[in-house]
Design a protein around this motif. Structure first.
Motif, PDB file in Angstrom:
ATOM      1  N   TYR A   1       0.854  -1.204  -0.086  1.00 53.07           N
ATOM      2  CA  TYR A   1      -0.013  -0.081  -0.087  1.00 53.07           C
ATOM      3  C   TYR A   1       0.833   1.350  -0.120  1.00 53.07           C
ATOM      4  O   TYR A   1       2.117   1.125   0.295  1.00 53.07           O
ATOM      5  CB  TYR A   1      -0.980  -0.040   1.352  1.00 53.07           C
ATOM      6  CG  TYR A   1      -0.151   0.263   2.865  1.00 53.07           C
ATOM      7  CD1 TYR A   1       0.443  -0.973   3.037  1.00 53.07           C
ATOM      8  CD2 TYR A   1       0.140   1.387   2.996  1.00 53.07           C
ATOM      9  CE1 TYR A   1       1.229  -0.683   4.147  1.00 53.07           C
ATOM     10  CE2 TYR A   1       0.634   1.581   4.303  1.00 53.07           C
ATOM     11  CZ  TYR A   1       1.278   0.623   4.924  1.00 53.07           C
ATOM     12  OH  TYR A   1       2.012   0.622   5.966  1.00 53.07           O
ATOM     13  N   ARG A   2       0.587   2.391  -0.529  1.00 57.89           N
ATOM     14  CA  ARG A   2       0.915   3.590  -0.139  1.00 57.89           C
ATOM     15  C   ARG A   2      -0.295   4.702  -0.050  1.00 57.89           C
ATOM     16  O   ARG A   2      -1.217   4.751  -0.696  1.00 57.89           O
ATOM     17  CB  ARG A   2       1.537   3.982  -1.658  1.00 57.89           C
ATOM     18  CG  ARG A   2       2.605   5.265  -1.481  1.00 57.89           C
ATOM     19  CD  ARG A   2       3.570   5.290  -2.499  1.00 57.89           C
ATOM     20  NE  ARG A   2       2.726   5.682  -3.792  1.00 57.89           N
ATOM     21  CZ  ARG A   2       3.449   6.162  -4.917  1.00 57.89           C
ATOM     22  NH1 ARG A   2       4.733   6.476  -4.714  1.00 57.89           N
ATOM     23  NH2 ARG A   2       2.852   6.556  -6.097  1.00 57.89           N
ATOM     24  N   ILE A   3       0.268   5.550   0.771  1.00 59.37           N
ATOM     25  CA  ILE A   3      -0.723   6.944   0.984  1.00 59.37           C
ATOM     26  C   ILE A   3      -0.229   8.058   0.437  1.00 59.37           C
ATOM     27  O   ILE A   3       0.796   8.448   0.428  1.00 59.37           O
ATOM     28  CB  ILE A   3      -0.675   7.235   2.676  1.00 59.37           C
ATOM     29  CG1 ILE A   3      -0.995   5.602   3.192  1.00 59.37           C
ATOM     30  CG2 ILE A   3      -1.551   7.902   3.033  1.00 59.37           C
ATOM     31  CD1 ILE A   3      -0.861   5.620   4.901  1.00 59.37           C
TER      32      ILE A   3
ATOM     33  N   MET B   1      -6.878  12.114   1.499  1.00 57.92           N
ATOM     34  CA  MET B   1      -5.938  10.921   1.671  1.00 57.92           C
ATOM     35  C   MET B   1      -6.424   9.870   0.769  1.00 57.92           C
ATOM     36  O   MET B   1      -7.461   9.466   0.819  1.00 57.92           O
ATOM     37  CB  MET B   1      -6.069  10.451   3.064  1.00 57.92           C
ATOM     38  CG  MET B   1      -5.144   9.183   3.445  1.00 57.92           C
ATOM     39  SD  MET B   1      -5.144   8.734   5.093  1.00 57.92           S
ATOM     40  CE  MET B   1      -5.496   7.098   5.460  1.00 57.92           C
ATOM     41  N   THR B   2      -5.513   9.492  -0.273  1.00 55.84           N
ATOM     42  CA  THR B   2      -5.853   8.483  -1.187  1.00 55.84           C
ATOM     43  C   THR B   2      -5.033   7.282  -0.750  1.00 55.84           C
ATOM     44  O   THR B   2      -3.692   7.362  -0.342  1.00 55.84           O
ATOM     45  CB  THR B   2      -5.433   8.932  -2.471  1.00 55.84           C
ATOM     46  OG1 THR B   2      -6.214  10.112  -2.901  1.00 55.84           O
ATOM     47  CG2 THR B   2      -5.694   7.678  -3.437  1.00 55.84           C
TER      48      THR B   2
ATOM     49  N   VAL C   1       4.387   7.070   2.530  1.00 53.58           N
ATOM     50  CA  VAL C   1       3.533   8.161   2.532  1.00 53.58           C
ATOM     51  C   VAL C   1       3.998   9.047   1.241  1.00 53.58           C
ATOM     52  O   VAL C   1       5.472   9.505   1.517  1.00 53.58           O
ATOM     53  CB  VAL C   1       3.421   8.870   3.797  1.00 53.58           C
ATOM     54  CG1 VAL C   1       2.458  10.152   3.696  1.00 53.58           C
ATOM     55  CG2 VAL C   1       2.697   8.187   4.924  1.00 53.58           C
ATOM     56  N   LYS C   2       3.427   9.534   0.705  1.00 56.16           N
ATOM     57  CA  LYS C   2       3.714  10.610  -0.453  1.00 56.16           C
ATOM     58  C   LYS C   2       2.943  11.720  -0.134  1.00 56.16           C
ATOM     59  O   LYS C   2       1.663  11.488  -0.405  1.00 56.16           O
ATOM     60  CB  LYS C   2       3.596   9.873  -1.668  1.00 56.16           C
ATOM     61  CG  LYS C   2       4.303  10.803  -2.927  1.00 56.16           C
ATOM     62  CD  LYS C   2       4.064   9.926  -4.295  1.00 56.16           C
ATOM     63  CE  LYS C   2       4.596  11.012  -5.294  1.00 56.16           C
ATOM     64  NZ  LYS C   2       3.732  10.774  -6.592  1.00 56.16           N
ATOM     65  N   ASP C   3       3.566  12.747   0.252  1.00 55.30           N
ATOM     66  CA  ASP C   3       2.811  14.144   0.489  1.00 55.30           C
ATOM     67  C   ASP C   3       2.903  15.059  -0.459  1.00 55.30           C
ATOM     68  O   ASP C   3       3.841  15.717  -0.641  1.00 55.30           O
ATOM     69  CB  ASP C   3       3.288  14.617   1.936  1.00 55.30           C
ATOM     70  CG  ASP C   3       2.503  15.636   2.714  1.00 55.30           C
ATOM     71  OD1 ASP C   3       1.525  16.292   1.988  1.00 55.30           O
ATOM     72  OD2 ASP C   3       2.629  16.066   3.561  1.00 55.30           O
TER      73      ASP C   3
END
Ligand code: ZN
Length: 431
Positions: free
Chosen positions: A356-358, A369-370, A425-427
């Motif tokens: 998973y990745r957020i 938040m995807t 997490v990619k912000d």
């Protein structure tokens, strides 16, 4: 056990040993590190104010920024020439954090890491496959020294080259796998693609650490690899790996080696110490380190301690599974979310791979938040089926973490795989 006498010491004796060692260590830091002396003086405390362990609460904290401010060697309590080795964290922002070890420190590290591996189920004579990165990161060489000290045969694989990792796991017949949990998952997946049944190999135990992970991920890794998996904990500022480890007997909380470290839990806002059992930020003081003694180091890890007796017979306090770091905590529309909570909701979900990745974005003033998830190769990939899965996952996340997320179901292999520490997490909100 690697050191039965120390690991099963009655708690009262352990506390007496801690107090004696604390006085020596804090005096050493005060005498030899100008920055620590200045902080103590400003707080009007001196080492001889330590008459009980509780007196430590009056002493100032040390933070990661103190290490960066003292870059590179300013916090060392011994002359540089006494150091046998340096390690450093990559430092995503600004200067790296540099740590150093005297001969006695390296010796201590090997002993505590040997304890840690034995606690995870390793025995002298076992083959230890070490997939932690070798180099400035403490994971590779830290595990390596402990495995040798325990009397194991170490395979110094380092990270990457996953197919080769699988081949040598099979050919050498390793009993113990050391890696980050996300990289262990990558190894398991690559093995399955290569048609190699890792669960049927001699591999017995996994000692996984260096990133937060969840209970469902543990069960998933145990099933895929045919092992008992435990969490191990450490941080370079304190020692590196070897600060605490779950025992494979109970798999319930990590025994923190209290004869060499003092563990406190403090309220993250007031910074006041909390009683045993309450959740807060973990603060660690080293008791026997020479080169880099740490007084009340704020780890940013949120957890609680337990001193209830453990089935394994070890008396050392248990650090209950680290939920996450304060630094990793996301605040989504006012709700606190740790990536490991998202992981716990996703792993084992029917039709989903445990990747998973957020991705965080902003729409107007609202955070969105995807969660990118990945369907398994045998799950249907048509638009209607993916939409159904997305809706089900959305419902599960809403009920487990209290936030409505956008769920994006990707095709197999599309979510990036871990090569060491996973980037969860990619912000994209800053833009
Ligand atoms: Zn135990």
């Amino acid at each position: 056990m690697f050191d039965r006498e120390a690991e099963t010491m009655p708690r009262r004796d352990l506390a007496a040993l801690q107090l004696a060692r604390l006085g020596t260590s804090v005096t050493h830091a005060y005498r030899n590190v100008a920055q620590i002396r200045a902080k103590f003086d400003a707080a009007r405390v001196r080492p001889d104010d330590l008459n009980t362990l509780a007196d430590l609460a009056r002493f100032p904290f040390t933070e990661k920024s103190d290490l960066r401010d003292a870059y590179p060697f300013g916090l060392f309590a011994v002359p540089r020439a006494k150091l046998l080795r340096l390690h450093a964290s990559s430092g995503t922002t600004g200067r790296p954090t540099v740590v150093g070890y005297t001969r006695a420190d390296l010796d201590l590290w090997a002993d505590l890491m040997a304890r840690t591996l034995a606690c995870a189920g390793a025995r002298p004579g076992d083959i230890v496959h070490n997939a932690h990165g070798y180099g400035l990161f403490t994971g590779g060489l830290g595990v390596h020294g402990g495995a040798e000290r325990l009397g194991c045969t170490v395979v110094p694989m380092s990270g990457g080259g996953t197919k080769r990792q699988v081949t040598l796991l099979r050919d050498f017949g390793a009993a113990i796998l050391c890696a980050t949990p996300s990289y262990a998952l990558n190894i398991a997946e690559v093995a399955a693609r290569m048609g190699i049944d890792i669960a049927g190999l001699p591999l017995r135990h996994g000692a996984f650490g260096a990133e937060p992970w969840s209970e469902p991920m543990r069960r998933d890794l145990e099933a895929r690899l045919g092992i008992t998996a435990v969490d191990i904990y450490g941080l370079s500022e304190i020692l590196g790996p070897g600060v605490a480890a779950e025992c494979h007997t109970a798999q319930n909380g990590l025994h923190g080696w209290e004869d060499h470290f003092l563990f406190e839990i403090v309220d993250p806002q007031s910074l006041r110490p909390l009683p045993m059992g309450e959740t807060g930020e973990l603060v660690i003081t080293t008791l026997t380190k020479e080169a880099l003694p740490m007084v009340r180091y704020r780890t940013r890890d949120v957890t609680r301690l337990s001193d209830t007796p453990c089935a394994c017979g070890r008396t050392h306090v248990r650090i209950m599974r680290v939920a996450g770091r304060n630094d990793d905590m996301l605040i989504i529309r006012g709700v606190n979310v740790y990536p490991s909570q998202v992981e716990a909701a996703l792993v084992g979900f029917p039709g989903l791979a445990p990747h998973y990745r957020i991705v965080l974005t902003r729409e107007g003033s609202l955070d969105v938040m995807t969660v990118e998830v990945e369907r398994t190769p045998d799950a249907p990939g048509d638009a209607a089926a993916c939409a159904r899965t997305a809706k089900d996952v959305q419902g599960r996340l809403k009920s487990m973490i209290g936030v409505t997320c956008v769920v994006d179901v990707r095709t197999p292999g599309e979510v990036p795989r871990s090569q060491g520490k996973a980037v969860r997490v990619k912000d994209e909100r800053a833009a």
